[in-house]
Design a protein around this motif. Sequence first.
Motif, short mmCIF file in Angstrom:
data_model
loop_
_atom_site.label_atom_id
_atom_site.label_comp_id
_atom_site.label_asym_id
_atom_site.label_seq_id
_atom_site.Cartn_x
_atom_site.Cartn_y
_atom_site.Cartn_z
N ASN A 139 10.56 -1.91 3.94
CA ASN A 139 11.87 -1.23 3.69
C ASN A 139 12.73 -2.64 3.28
O ASN A 139 12.95 -3.50 4.00
CB ASN A 139 12.47 -0.39 4.58
N VAL A 140 13.16 -2.84 2.03
CA VAL A 140 13.72 -4.06 1.68
C VAL A 140 15.15 -3.53 1.12
O VAL A 140 14.88 -2.88 0.19
CB VAL A 140 12.98 -4.85 0.40
N GLU A 141 16.08 -3.97 1.83
CA GLU A 141 17.55 -3.53 1.07
C GLU A 141 17.69 -1.93 0.86
O GLU A 141 17.91 -1.65 -0.21
CB GLU A 141 17.86 -4.42 -0.14
N GLY A 142 17.31 -1.24 1.78
CA GLY A 142 17.30 0.31 1.10
C GLY A 142 16.35 0.71 0.52
O GLY A 142 16.39 2.05 0.27
N GLN A 143 15.66 0.04 -0.06
CA GLN A 143 14.53 0.47 -0.89
C GLN A 143 12.88 0.48 -0.29
O GLN A 143 12.97 -0.45 0.58
CB GLN A 143 14.03 -0.57 -2.34
N ASP A 144 12.21 1.53 -0.62
CA ASP A 144 11.06 1.50 0.18
C ASP A 144 9.96 1.05 -0.94
O ASP A 144 10.05 1.09 -2.01
CB ASP A 144 10.52 3.04 0.38
N MET A 145 9.22 -0.21 -0.43
CA MET A 145 8.12 -0.83 -1.11
C MET A 145 6.86 -0.29 -0.83
O MET A 145 6.68 -0.38 0.53
CB MET A 145 8.34 -2.03 -1.03
N LEU A 146 5.89 0.35 -1.74
CA LEU A 146 4.73 0.64 -1.03
C LEU A 146 3.39 -0.27 -1.91
O LEU A 146 3.96 -0.57 -2.88
CB LEU A 146 4.20 2.12 -1.57
N TYR A 147 2.89 -0.76 -0.99
CA TYR A 147 1.78 -1.62 -1.51
C TYR A 147 0.51 -1.07 -1.48
O TYR A 147 0.12 -0.50 -0.37
CB TYR A 147 1.61 -2.84 -0.78
N GLN A 148 0.09 -0.77 -2.68
CA GLN A 148 -1.29 0.15 -2.86
C GLN A 148 -2.34 -0.38 -3.19
O GLN A 148 -2.36 -1.43 -4.25
CB GLN A 148 -0.93 1.41 -3.53
N SER A 149 -3.63 0.16 -3.17
CA SER A 149 -4.85 -0.59 -4.05
C SER A 149 -5.62 0.52 -4.24
O SER A 149 -5.61 1.79 -3.79
CB SER A 149 -5.59 -1.37 -3.14
N LEU A 150 -6.52 0.38 -5.47
CA LEU A 150 -7.44 1.36 -5.66
C LEU A 150 -8.67 0.76 -6.27
O LEU A 150 -8.64 -0.42 -6.85
CB LEU A 150 -6.80 2.51 -6.69
N LYS A 151 -9.60 1.11 -6.28
CA LYS A 151 -10.93 0.74 -7.02
C LYS A 151 -11.59 1.84 -8.04
O LYS A 151 -11.64 2.77 -7.81
CB LYS A 151 -11.83 0.40 -5.96
N LEU A 152 -11.97 1.35 -9.26
CA LEU A 152 -12.61 1.96 -10.17
C LEU A 152 -14.21 1.84 -9.97
O LEU A 152 -14.49 1.02 -9.36
CB LEU A 152 -12.14 1.31 -11.62
N THR A 153 -14.62 3.05 -10.44
CA THR A 153 -15.99 3.08 -10.38
C THR A 153 -16.72 1.91 -10.75
O THR A 153 -18.03 1.52 -10.09
CB THR A 153 -16.72 4.06 -11.09
N LEU B 41 -11.86 8.12 -11.76
CA LEU B 41 -12.68 7.28 -11.50
C LEU B 41 -12.14 6.36 -10.43
O LEU B 41 -12.95 5.25 -10.00
CB LEU B 41 -12.64 6.23 -12.60
N PHE B 42 -11.16 6.71 -9.64
CA PHE B 42 -10.73 6.02 -8.52
C PHE B 42 -11.69 6.44 -7.38
O PHE B 42 -11.86 7.69 -6.65
CB PHE B 42 -9.36 6.41 -7.94
N VAL B 43 -12.31 5.42 -6.75
CA VAL B 43 -13.48 5.58 -5.57
C VAL B 43 -12.79 5.89 -4.25
O VAL B 43 -11.57 5.17 -3.89
CB VAL B 43 -14.57 4.63 -5.70
N GLU B 44 -13.65 6.52 -3.47
CA GLU B 44 -13.12 6.66 -2.02
C GLU B 44 -12.89 5.35 -0.99
O GLU B 44 -12.00 5.26 -0.47
CB GLU B 44 -13.85 7.72 -1.27
N ASP B 45 -13.63 4.48 -1.49
CA ASP B 45 -13.52 3.34 -0.73
C ASP B 45 -12.59 2.18 -1.25
O ASP B 45 -12.76 0.76 -1.35
CB ASP B 45 -14.79 2.59 -0.25
N GLY B 46 -11.54 2.64 -1.94
CA GLY B 46 -10.53 1.78 -2.70
C GLY B 46 -9.48 1.13 -1.84
O GLY B 46 -8.40 0.82 -2.33
N LYS B 47 -9.68 1.31 -0.53
CA LYS B 47 -8.76 0.61 0.37
C LYS B 47 -8.87 -0.94 0.67
O LYS B 47 -9.93 -1.00 1.08
CB LYS B 47 -8.51 1.74 1.74
N MET B 48 -7.95 -1.48 0.35
CA MET B 48 -8.25 -3.15 0.45
C MET B 48 -7.80 -3.64 1.89
O MET B 48 -6.61 -3.00 2.26
CB MET B 48 -7.64 -3.78 -0.69
N GLU B 49 -8.25 -4.32 2.54
CA GLU B 49 -7.88 -5.09 3.44
C GLU B 49 -6.47 -5.75 3.26
O GLU B 49 -6.28 -6.34 2.24
CB GLU B 49 -8.74 -6.27 4.01
#
Lengths: 943, 441
Positions: free
Chosen positions: A886-900, A831-839
């Motif tokens: 990258n915070v103190e050796g950890q990778d932080m990924l910020y992600q988004s998704l949108k449902l149908t 159900l994750f749609v293709e235009d789920g990338k947020m600004e």
Amino acid sequence: MTDSKYFTTTKKGEIFELKAELNSDKKEKKKEAVKKVIASMTVGKDVSALFPDVVNCMQTDNLELKKLVYLYLMNYAKSQPDMAIMAVNTFVKDCEDPNPLIRALAVRTMGCIRVDKITEYLCEPLRKCLKDEDPYVRKTAAVCVAKLHDINAQLVEDQGFLDTLKDLISDSNPMVVANAVAALSEIAESHPSSNLLDLNPQSINKLLTALNECTEWGQIFILDCLANYMPKDDREAQSICERVTPRLSHANSAVVLSAVKVLMKFMEMLSKDLDYYGTLLKKLAPPLVTLLSAEPELQYVALRNINLIVQKRPEILKHEMKVFFVKYNDPIYVKLEKLDIMIRLASQANIAQVLAELKEYATEVDVDFVRKAVRAIGRCAIKVEQSAERCVSTLLDLIQTKVNYVVQEAIVVIKDIFRKYPNKYESVIATLCENLDSLDEPEARAAMIWIVGEYAERIDNADELLESFLEGFHDESTQVQLQLLTAIVKLFLKKPTETQELVQQVLSLATQDSDNPDLRDRGYIYWRLLSTDPVAAKEVVLAEKPLISEETDLIEPTLLDELICYIGTLASVYHKPPSAFVEGSRGVVHKSLPPRTGSSESAESPDTAPSGVQAPEQPAVIPTQGDLLGDLLNLDLGPPVSGPPMATSSVQMGAVDLLGGGLDSLMGGGGSGGGSFAAPSTAAPANLAAPLGSGLGDLFDLTGGVGTLPGSYVAPKTVWLPAMKAKGLEISGTFSRQVGSISMDLVLTNKALQVMSDFAIQFNRNSFGLAPAAPLQVHAPLAPNQSVEISLPLNTVGSVMKMDPLNNLQVAVKNNIDVFYFSTLYPLHILFVEDGKMERQMFLATWKDIPNENEAQFQIKDCSLNADAISSKLQGSNIFTIAKRNVEGQDMLYQSLKLTNGIWVLAELRIQPSNPSFTLSLKCRAPEVAPYVFQAYETVLKN
Amino acid sequence: MGAAFGGPKHRLTVKSSEFLHMANYRCLFLINASGDIFLEKHWKSVVSRSVCDYFFEAQERASEAENVPPVIPTPHHYLLSVYRHKIFFVAVIQTEVPPLFVIEFLHRVVDTFQDYFGVCSEVMIKDNVVVVYEVLEEMLDNGFPLATESNILKELIKPPTILRTVVNTITGSTNVGDQLPTGQLSVVPWRRTGVKYTNNEAYFDVIEEIDAIIDKSGSTITAEIQGVIDACVKLTGMPDLTLSFMNPRLLDDVSFHPCVRFKRWESERILSFIPPDGNFRLLSYHVSAQNLVAIPVYVKHNISFRDGSSLGRFEITVGPKQTMGKTIEGVMVASQMPKGVLNMSLTPSQGTHIFDPVTKLLSWDVGKINPQKLPSLKGTMSLQAGASKPDENPTINLQFKIQQLAISGLKVNRLDMYGEKYKPFKGIKYMTKAGKFQVRT
């Protein structure tokens, strides 16, 4: 002076008074008090408070008083376990009493006291009683072992009671043997794997000897036990049958039915050429008939079983039709069962009688019964071809009565008769049309509309008739609306010139003014078909329909064989294997009929192999779910194993075939059809885009061969609907999302003996409005043992209802046999749609805006990918990485998704290089989706 | 596919660990016609009486008490019931079990109560609740029937008699026997030992019931005979009896009391048995439609409704047909009239009749049929004004008795006794009755 005096004590201080009386010195007063206590107990009053006082009365020489106290103990010991220990000594003492009656009573009562603390004290007395010199005590003790096993199985095994019980099967007293068998069977059923009742020719012989001498109830236990034995050859089977047959003359109907079970089962092994086989068949009829003169409750159970027996071996009762004729004062549950069997026994020889009876029933008072009788006439017409004409004229007679529900029911069955015998009875249409106004039930209205549409060319005023229905289109039920839509399209294709307006009207009603996705989709398809190519439309809509099969309600053969093994049980009353009503099929062994052995194997029975497809030598065993799963996985990896490859590929195209076919004929044939047709304006194409897209996907898939298009992760197919639950239809499947369209990838396998056709699918309302975007198209009928793969395009514009769990999807699949239901869980990432990338800015603002209590944290364990690999993998499933820090050796990924449905989910994924566990924080305005999103992450990352 | 989502009607769920084969009667509830539980008996553990709510639901749905289905699934139990003497006997079971086993047993319980107390009614059961409880306890142990022969039961628990109640009250003795019933384990478990009578007698009643459906025109659609031989045997010691028939060929579909030696029957067509003491059913048999079943009565009827008229005509006459010269007596005619019939104004040539305008039941107690002057019932029916004529035709239900005749022609040849020296008094009676005898109009 009667016992009713015990009920009349005043409420106030009742317990107190009883307490005083129980502690009285006078024996007589004590006994009276105990009787009062028992009386209160029988009407459900709680007298457990008197426990110590009643137990004090236990030490007595008076047998009646002792029995009464025992009765009380059995009822209340469980609620007062500590007090119950007080009774142990008396039990132990009573087990040594010189009077066998008291010994037996004590051991019997002890077993009924379900208190753990007490059970261990029982072992010694029980051991003694199992070896008691008096058989009355031994037989009581045998039952006690089963009781004790139910309380503490381990204890019984450790103490070796099971072996003692097995020894009792060789006891000299038949009652002891019967009870030992009963106890062992009870224990064995809770341990299906154990080999407790190790039956061999010697023990069988003992059982058969005991069978003649034990009580009627013991006979039932022994017969049920015999039914589980598998004779080594036909001679042994015959000799057991010979010794069981006399039980058919027993006055106890349960004995009779258990004997019938043994005979029906072992008969499988006998060769049909054997004289004995014929004799046995003849012997089975009279006892079955006799069961029908018993009390109605017994009749009911007998009839449910006879229903199975006549399906398996119709020859047994073929001359006994009359005993199933309904008496007007039979209870309704007996009437309905008799009717069902009458239809099963109907043949050319007796059809006249049957019809006369059915016509008689159609004038009875009970509406349900009358309806069923009318239906039965229709079923007879379909079953006995020679009688169809007579059935139709009977139905017409009934229509003349003008009794509303009779008329409606008759029209419904006449529709089926038309389908079975096309172009034969259309002369009656005029009569049917006269009754148009009186039809108020959806099924009857739909049937009538179908008839009008199907025979539009012969009905002069078909357009007027259909138009009259159209006026109240939105008030009709869905089945009527669908039928009306199809009928008008049929009419248009047959008489294009006069009906253009009508068809425009119905198409716009269906597509623009309706909320029902089925109706809308069907409307669009017709619309598109008509606008692109009327010739193709004609081919599709007016296509030759497959004939309806003779008896759609027959039980599927593998199930029938299994049910025959369960004659006389609840399973036989419900016509479902026990596994169908036991949670989790653990603990239930599938039973199957023994294979036929013997000399004349070549002369195969014609009735076991009606279609000649499945080899009758194969024992009809339904494979377990595990096996099926294994098979399917194999299937997925290798080339298709079963079914001609042709069928597979043609069906894969199924989803697009409708349009593809149209396209073909458009190129080839040219527009030679009637009136030109205006394409629908702007409303239609938008919605058509989804199914079209998926069609495209499928085409790519086909040309691409292997089907590894970049797309979101697709789980391997699992079995959603096992064949056993769906009369031989097995469905496995998975969900996928490719190029923006969701599809449900199905494999349908026919494991029944008959051809399956007329497939259709429907979803229940669900959390995200998932619905089929096209009908389920299985082109060729599905032959036995054949599979087809289908990709069913889905959209998310269906009705929405929140499900629990959220991703639960309930599905109904129909074929010519029945409708089946199953439910499955879909992975949320479809159900994750293709235009789920947020600004970025938007992301930050939204993250802050969503309250902290909506944040959910999860651990994703054992994942060894690095941040970049994760990003790209997730992106494939439309989970977009917006930023990486990258915070103190950890990778932080910020992600988004949108449902149908437009719900945004924001994620923070923390990855430590040395640690295979990631932390996933999800924020969403609808926090209930979080766990499912987490599941999707896990699924995508780990595959 | 319209209403695809009804879901399967009954979802039967039983935890697999509880899935045992044996008849695990959890409990028995006795419920009267107005839906009150007036007795409960629990075996393995106490099941809340709220389980009966499922039963009450079914009871409400059924138009009549007789129509309550005998097997009702609930989420955790099954309710199996029989309806007799206006009482529902409801067994609660938790596991897979042969339902006939339970239903047979319940009928046996009712028979036993009737045998013990003369009648089986709510009042009688309440009056004897302790005996009832004791009897039930003897009949069933943990789902295993123990003693169901009333012979044996009566040795264990003595049936109440006025005299015994008085004596017990005075002497303080009990109803419960303290000896092991002698029959329990012998090869003839149905008979107690040490039976003594001053007058030794053995009576056999051959009773046949005709079930028949007769159509409008008077021809027989189905007819069958359900026959039984009931015995009352009061003989000293261990008598061994043989009973032979003039025409045993008639008996091709028989069910025997366990005392009958099946082998002997198979080879010689002779009933050989050591009888239980007292009353018992020796044999039941079935003469089916294929054999000729004589129909002893006929009914001439003329029941007519006309459209538009508020009056209908009603006329029936009953007459003898194949009675072998015997008199037909105890004739009762009953018919459920259509709802549209408001009242009936009828004159019988003999007997009395009642029409209940509420239940629409017409019953006519005819009595004996005198072949010279056939009984008839004539008159008019008043119908709802303006209503169309009723859809259904009333069916006539007939009852009658014929003494000294077994309509199948079955005749006992002789009865011999072996094993004892005395000369017993022997008697055989024949009787034919209507069973479900229906005439369609």
